[in-house]
Scaffold this motif. Structure first.
Motif, PDB file in Angstrom:
ATOM      1  N   MET A  58      -7.373 -10.604   4.963  1.00  0.00           N
ATOM      2  CA  MET A  58      -6.528  -9.518   4.478  1.00  0.00           C
ATOM      3  C   MET A  58      -7.039  -8.915   3.172  1.00  0.00           C
ATOM      4  SD  MET A  58      -4.514  -9.620   6.978  1.00  0.00           S
ATOM      5  CE  MET A  58      -3.331  -8.369   6.504  1.00  0.00           C
ATOM      6  N   LYS A  59      -8.174  -9.396   2.684  1.00  0.00           N
ATOM      7  CA  LYS A  59      -8.704  -8.861   1.429  1.00  0.00           C
ATOM      8  C   LYS A  59      -9.111  -7.389   1.564  1.00  0.00           C
ATOM      9  CE  LYS A  59     -10.283 -13.235  -0.579  1.00  0.00           C
ATOM     10  NZ  LYS A  59     -11.446 -14.028  -1.070  1.00  0.00           N
ATOM     11  N   ARG A  60      -9.439  -6.967   2.768  1.00  0.00           N
ATOM     12  CA  ARG A  60      -9.788  -5.549   2.970  1.00  0.00           C
ATOM     13  C   ARG A  60      -8.591  -4.663   2.637  1.00  0.00           C
ATOM     14  NH1 ARG A  60     -12.359  -3.712   8.597  1.00  0.00           N
ATOM     15  NH2 ARG A  60     -14.012  -5.032   7.709  1.00  0.00           N
ATOM     16  N   GLU A  61      -7.398  -5.048   3.112  1.00  0.00           N
ATOM     17  CA  GLU A  61      -6.195  -4.288   2.803  1.00  0.00           C
ATOM     18  C   GLU A  61      -5.893  -4.337   1.299  1.00  0.00           C
ATOM     19  OE1 GLU A  61      -6.580  -6.174   5.350  1.00  0.00           O
ATOM     20  OE2 GLU A  61      -5.980  -5.049   7.128  1.00  0.00           O
ATOM     21  N   ALA A  62      -6.120  -5.499   0.686  1.00  0.00           N
ATOM     22  CA  ALA A  62      -5.883  -5.624  -0.749  1.00  0.00           C
ATOM     23  C   ALA A  62      -6.826  -4.715  -1.539  1.00  0.00           C
ATOM     24  CB  ALA A  62      -6.067  -7.078  -1.182  1.00  0.00           C
ATOM     25  N   TRP A  63      -8.065  -4.592  -1.089  1.00  0.00           N
ATOM     26  CA  TRP A  63      -9.018  -3.697  -1.762  1.00  0.00           C
ATOM     27  C   TRP A  63      -8.564  -2.249  -1.649  1.00  0.00           C
ATOM     28  CZ3 TRP A  63     -12.165  -3.011  -5.413  1.00  0.00           C
ATOM     29  CH2 TRP A  63     -13.120  -2.002  -5.407  1.00  0.00           C
ATOM     30  N   ALA A  64      -8.044  -1.871  -0.493  1.00  0.00           N
ATOM     31  CA  ALA A  64      -7.528  -0.513  -0.322  1.00  0.00           C
ATOM     32  C   ALA A  64      -6.363  -0.260  -1.276  1.00  0.00           C
ATOM     33  CB  ALA A  64      -7.103  -0.297   1.130  1.00  0.00           C
TER      34      ALA A  64
ATOM     35  N   GLY B 196       0.789  -1.229   0.000  1.00  0.00           N
ATOM     36  CA  GLY B 196       0.000   0.000   0.000  1.00  0.00           C
ATOM     37  C   GLY B 196       0.814   1.268   0.000  1.00  0.00           C
ATOM     38  N   LYS B 197       2.136   1.173   0.047  1.00  0.00           N
ATOM     39  CA  LYS B 197       2.989   2.362   0.079  1.00  0.00           C
ATOM     40  C   LYS B 197       3.785   2.427  -1.228  1.00  0.00           C
ATOM     41  CE  LYS B 197       3.619   2.155   5.116  1.00  0.00           C
ATOM     42  NZ  LYS B 197       2.951   0.858   5.353  1.00  0.00           N
ATOM     43  N   TRP B 198       3.621   3.501  -1.961  1.00  0.00           N
ATOM     44  CA  TRP B 198       4.311   3.631  -3.245  1.00  0.00           C
ATOM     45  C   TRP B 198       5.821   3.707  -3.038  1.00  0.00           C
ATOM     46  CZ3 TRP B 198       2.247   2.801  -7.866  1.00  0.00           C
ATOM     47  CH2 TRP B 198       0.863   2.877  -7.998  1.00  0.00           C
ATOM     48  N   ALA B 199       6.527   3.001  -3.872  1.00  0.00           N
ATOM     49  CA  ALA B 199       7.992   3.016  -3.865  1.00  0.00           C
ATOM     50  C   ALA B 199       8.451   3.220  -5.304  1.00  0.00           C
ATOM     51  CB  ALA B 199       8.531   1.715  -3.285  1.00  0.00           C
ATOM     52  N   GLU B 200       9.740   3.037  -5.546  1.00  0.00           N
ATOM     53  CA  GLU B 200      10.271   3.155  -6.896  1.00  0.00           C
ATOM     54  C   GLU B 200      11.096   1.916  -7.226  1.00  0.00           C
ATOM     55  OE1 GLU B 200      13.609   5.777  -9.139  1.00  0.00           O
ATOM     56  OE2 GLU B 200      11.968   6.937  -8.268  1.00  0.00           O
TER      57      GLU B 200
ATOM     58  N   HIS C 188       0.205 -11.009  -2.409  1.00  0.00           N
ATOM     59  CA  HIS C 188       0.043 -11.957  -3.499  1.00  0.00           C
ATOM     60  C   HIS C 188      -1.334 -12.622  -3.369  1.00  0.00           C
ATOM     61  CE1 HIS C 188       0.808 -15.349  -6.181  1.00  0.00           C
ATOM     62  NE2 HIS C 188       1.909 -14.739  -6.583  1.00  0.00           N
ATOM     63  N   PRO C 189      -2.050 -12.836  -4.470  1.00  0.00           N
ATOM     64  CA  PRO C 189      -3.356 -13.497  -4.377  1.00  0.00           C
ATOM     65  C   PRO C 189      -3.311 -14.852  -3.677  1.00  0.00           C
ATOM     66  CG  PRO C 189      -3.074 -12.547  -6.546  1.00  0.00           C
ATOM     67  CD  PRO C 189      -1.768 -12.392  -5.855  1.00  0.00           C
ATOM     68  N   ALA C 190      -2.215 -15.590  -3.828  1.00  0.00           N
ATOM     69  CA  ALA C 190      -2.105 -16.875  -3.132  1.00  0.00           C
ATOM     70  C   ALA C 190      -2.136 -16.669  -1.623  1.00  0.00           C
ATOM     71  CB  ALA C 190      -0.815 -17.585  -3.552  1.00  0.00           C
ATOM     72  N   TYR C 191      -1.548 -15.579  -1.149  1.00  0.00           N
ATOM     73  CA  TYR C 191      -1.590 -15.259   0.275  1.00  0.00           C
ATOM     74  C   TYR C 191      -3.014 -14.928   0.698  1.00  0.00           C
ATOM     75  CZ  TYR C 191      -0.837 -12.656   4.619  1.00  0.00           C
ATOM     76  OH  TYR C 191      -0.906 -12.202   5.913  1.00  0.00           O
ATOM     77  N   LEU C 192      -3.742 -14.206  -0.147  1.00  0.00           N
ATOM     78  CA  LEU C 192      -5.115 -13.833   0.182  1.00  0.00           C
ATOM     79  C   LEU C 192      -6.024 -15.056   0.240  1.00  0.00           C
ATOM     80  CD1 LEU C 192      -5.463 -10.615  -2.016  1.00  0.00           C
ATOM     81  CD2 LEU C 192      -5.049 -10.758   0.450  1.00  0.00           C
ATOM     82  N   LEU C 193      -5.711 -16.076  -0.550  1.00  0.00           N
ATOM     83  CA  LEU C 193      -6.489 -17.314  -0.468  1.00  0.00           C
ATOM     84  C   LEU C 193      -6.277 -18.005   0.872  1.00  0.00           C
ATOM     85  CD1 LEU C 193      -5.939 -18.785  -4.049  1.00  0.00           C
ATOM     86  CD2 LEU C 193      -8.052 -17.807  -3.134  1.00  0.00           C
ATOM     87  N   ARG C 194      -5.084 -17.866   1.431  1.00  0.00           N
ATOM     88  CA  ARG C 194      -4.796 -18.468   2.737  1.00  0.00           C
ATOM     89  C   ARG C 194      -5.243 -17.581   3.878  1.00  0.00           C
ATOM     90  NH1 ARG C 194       0.222 -19.099   0.090  1.00  0.00           N
ATOM     91  NH2 ARG C 194       1.147 -17.528   1.474  1.00  0.00           N
TER      92      ARG C 194
END
Length: 264
Positions: free
Chosen positions: A245-251, A220-224, A235-241
């Motif tokens: 944490m999908k709320r943070e992914a939506w943000a 969620g924090k922009w980098a370069e 990673h979506p695989a992490y969200l499946l487990r």
């Protein structure tokens, strides 16, 4: 010479020594055999030093030829790739990564070249290895739904690749040397696609492109990365487990959408 010993006592002592196995008289004084061995070893070492080259001292151990540096070979091959097809061929011909020997397919990319958004995943899984495309299993299906929620699609405006093009055995984490030797190909891949933004999914991708791990802190924090704005995400695989944490992914998806809208 009178030794002061009684003749009978001396005879008895001699017979006793013969019974013990002493059958030879060597000398009147004891000899320290250990000290003699130490002196002999010191003499051998001194002779070895004397025979060594005057400037170098002791002879250096022989050098072992370890072959070419895989990272340097990868950098040279990647730099020579003028197109994405060239890059795919260069990666297929790269023989210094052992992962390729156990993989079924080289997983190069999917999506639209020169897309605004380029997603960098970690490594292929079983489904990706079978089909030769990134993000085609359950994690890929979830990714497609996530992208669709903000108006993105790999068929229209998203390009997808991984840090590693070959599946690690049993889906283990890539080793540091594997990441290092394949990162030059990834850097060239990004340069050829030339997206507006990068989405860096998972710890392995953050390690390769940002030099850091800890996706929970980075997300969620922009980098370069590679001179481009880069947004770390779960990673979506992490969200499946970890579906909580999908709320943070939506943000994070909304943050990506806002970035693209601002640059439109």
């Amino acid at each position: 010479m009178d030794s002061g010993l009684d003749w009978h006592y001396a005879r008895a002592a001699l017979e006793w020594q013969l019974e013990l196995g002493a059958d030879e008289a060597i000398g009147d004084t004891a000899v320290d055999r250990f000290a003699a061995e130490i002196e002999l070893q010191a003499a051998r070492e001194a002779a070895a030093v004397a025979q060594a080259p005057a400037r170098g001292g002791a002879m250096p151990p022989p050098k072992i030829d370890e072959g070419p540096d895989p990272v340097a070979v990868a950098q040279q091959a990647a730099a020579a790739a003028a197109t994405l097809d060239d890059l795919r061929e260069a990666m297929a011909a790269f023989e210094h990564c052992e992962l390729r020997r156990g993989a079924r397919n080289l997983v190069f990319s999917d999506g639209v070249a020169q897309a605004r958004v380029m997603i960098v995943g970690e490594a292929p899984g079983r489904d990706e290895d079978l089909q030769g495309k990134p993000f085609v299993g359950r994690a890929g299906q979830l990714l497609d739904r996530m992208l669709g929620a903000i108006g993105l699609s790999r068929a229209e405006n998203v390009y997808i690749t991984n840090v590693l093009p070959w599946r690690p055995p049993q889906n283990r984490d890539p080793k540091p040397d594997e990441i290092a030797m394949l990162t030059p190909f990834l850097a060239r891949h990004i340069a050829l696609v030339a997206p507006e933004v990068l989405v860096v999914m998972g710890n392995i991708s953050c390690d390769a492109l940002l030099g850091r791990r800890g996706i929970t802190r980075l997300r969620g924090k922009w980098a370069e990365a590679q001179g481009l704005p880069a947004l770390p995400m779960f990673h979506p695989a992490y969200l499946l487990r970890q579906p909580q944490m999908k709320r943070e992914a939506w943000a994070d998806l909304l943050e990506l959408k806002a970035k693209l809208r601002a640059g439109a």
